[in-house]
Design an enzyme around this catalytic site. Structure first.
Site, mmCIF file in Angstrom:
data_model
loop_
_atom_site.group_PDB
_atom_site.id
_atom_site.type_symbol
_atom_site.label_atom_id
_atom_site.label_comp_id
_atom_site.label_asym_id
_atom_site.label_seq_id
_atom_site.Cartn_x
_atom_site.Cartn_y
_atom_site.Cartn_z
ATOM 1 C CE LYS A 64 28.489 36.453 41.427
ATOM 2 N NZ LYS A 64 28.061 36.143 42.521
HETATM 3 C C1 LIG Z 1 31.296 42.091 42.976
HETATM 4 C C2 LIG Z 1 31.539 40.656 43.489
HETATM 5 N N1 LIG Z 1 32.872 40.458 43.906
HETATM 6 C C3 LIG Z 1 33.141 39.236 44.414
HETATM 7 C C4 LIG Z 1 32.656 38.245 44.509
HETATM 8 C C5 LIG Z 1 33.097 37.019 45.395
HETATM 9 O O1 LIG Z 1 32.905 35.921 44.620
HETATM 10 P P1 LIG Z 1 32.732 34.432 45.558
HETATM 11 O O2 LIG Z 1 31.459 34.505 46.103
HETATM 12 O O3 LIG Z 1 32.626 33.435 44.281
HETATM 13 O O4 LIG Z 1 33.896 34.235 46.289
HETATM 14 C C6 LIG Z 1 31.021 38.529 44.292
HETATM 15 C C7 LIG Z 1 30.370 37.403 44.527
HETATM 16 O O5 LIG Z 1 29.161 37.230 45.062
HETATM 17 C C8 LIG Z 1 30.636 39.675 43.840
HETATM 18 O O6 LIG Z 1 29.383 39.813 43.562
#
Ligand SMILES: Cc1ncc(COP(=O)(O)O)c(C=O)c1O
Length: 377
Positions: free
Chosen positions: A177
């Protein structure tokens, strides 16, 4: 091999982690509120709650929006699977609606058509960091939870940063990210009561004034550690530079890949909306076999991956909700042709040229050969 992603980690992050370790306060310490305050201030949001992942943040934000058993939440099928999974955690039903072919975000017209009397919330996703059309969704008077996991640094045409409109908006800090804490996330919000609920539910349902092991509601362990928050604070200090570097890499790709027949590049900023660059995803020309392209790119030293698959066509969603091909044609076409290219702040101009040259060669050599890509329209 040029990797897909690579976090910027330097001495500041190393020092920050060491400081926390030496303090012996590894969790529930002062870095958590400090990270929340500085993150919220940056986005013009009144409050923020640090959580253990973007997924955890989405889950808690949906609960705070009142989504419960039997409810429907209208959302995009072109997203990372977590944005729909969190509804299923609460026994609510994700109701997908097709996407806009340019921005790749939830299409307001399609979303409007998907609303029923069981719809209790909307969950637009700012996919690939491009702002979703929040002004359109806000006209409907339904609770909104924003999936801003990919959209740090994005800004809406009418002024606010993504995450600064007041709805709970959820950011993710996984290592690819714009800002990373390894794993982690942040929910920004305008309503103090939402922050209080999320702060309690991330910490096993403990009220702030309650003693150890006293719980007045159901909760989870979705806390973010002080070690992670310290990394996040160091990353915040370099965020402007990292965002600018991502923008620079995107502009190199934009120039290098312009004019390749049939290749579709990420949309440019339009009407005042500003993308917070997260990934560089292109849609391959029709007739190019994507799997072959990924292998051929790898052979030329370039990592890439199909990104993103349509959520409704994943086995779990087909089996649980009976989804089939053809329901969301724009999403399915885009999902069948998209690949992510290497994209990170320290990618050099010569690496961008290497990637572009490899892609140009591969697009020519695998065009029309072998199998055709799944669901190519
Ligand atoms: C669009 C989107 N939503 C939700 C998430 C979930 O985040 P995390 O991986 O921190 O749980 C991501 C992460 O890759 C994402 O790209």
């Amino acid at each position: 091999m040029i990797p897909l992603a690579r976090p910027v980690i330097g001495e500041a992050e190393e020092r920050a982690v060491l400081d926390v370790l030496r303090s012996r306060q590894l969790s529930l310490g002062p870095r958590v509120p400090e990270f929340e305050r500085r993150f919220a201030a940056r986005l013009g949001a009144p409050h923020a709650s640090a959580v253990s992942s973007g997924t955890a943040g989405l889950h808690l934000a949906l609960r705070a929006a009142g989504v419960a058993d039997g409810d429907e939440v209208v959302t995009s099928p072109f997203s990372f699977v977590a944005s729909a999974n969190v509804m299923v955690y609460e026994r609510a039903r994700p109701v997908f609606a097709d996407i806009d072919p340019v921005t790749l975000n939830l299409d307001p017209e399609a979303a409007a058509a998907a609303i029923t009397d069981r719809t209790t919330a909307l969950l637009p996703v700012h996919i690939f960091g491009y702002p979703a059309d929040l002004p359109a969704f806000e006209a409907w008077d339904l609770p909104i939870v924003e999936d801003a996991a990919e959209a740090l640094g994005a800004r809406h045409a009418d002024g606010p940063w993504v995450g600064g409109r007041g709805h709970p908006a959820v950011f993710g800090f996984y290592a690819n990210k714009q800002l990373t804490t390894g794993e982690g996330g942040m929910v920004t919000m305008g309503d103090e009561a939402v922050k209080e609920r999320i702060d309690s539910e991330r910490n096993q349902g403990r009220a702030p004034d309650m003693g150890w092991l006293d719980h007045d509601r159901l909760g989870f362990n979705y806390r973010l550690s002080d070690v992670a928050c310290a990394i996040g604070l160091a990353q915040l200090d370099r965020l402007d530079d990292m965002l600018a570097a991502r923008r620079r890499v995107a502009s190199w790709y934009g120039e290098l890949l312009a004019g390749i027949e049939g290749l579709e590049l990420p949309c440019t900023d339009a009407g005042g909306d500003v993308r917070g660059w997260f990934v560089y995803v292109v849609q391959l020309p029709r007739g190019v076999d994507r799997d072959e392209a990924v292998v051929a790119l790898r052979e030329r030293g370039v990592q890439s991956k199909p990104y993103l698959p349509a959520i409704h066509l994943m086995s779990y969603y087909r089996e649980t909700f009976g989804h089939r091909e053809g329901e969301f044609p724009v999403c399915e076409d885009v999902a069948a042709r998209s690949i992510a290219l290497p994209f990170f702040p320290e990618l050099t101009q010569s690496q961008a040229e290497e990637v572009a040259n490899a892609l140009i060669a591969v697009a020519q050599s695998v065009r029309g050969s072998g199998r055709t890509a799944q669901a190519t329209g």
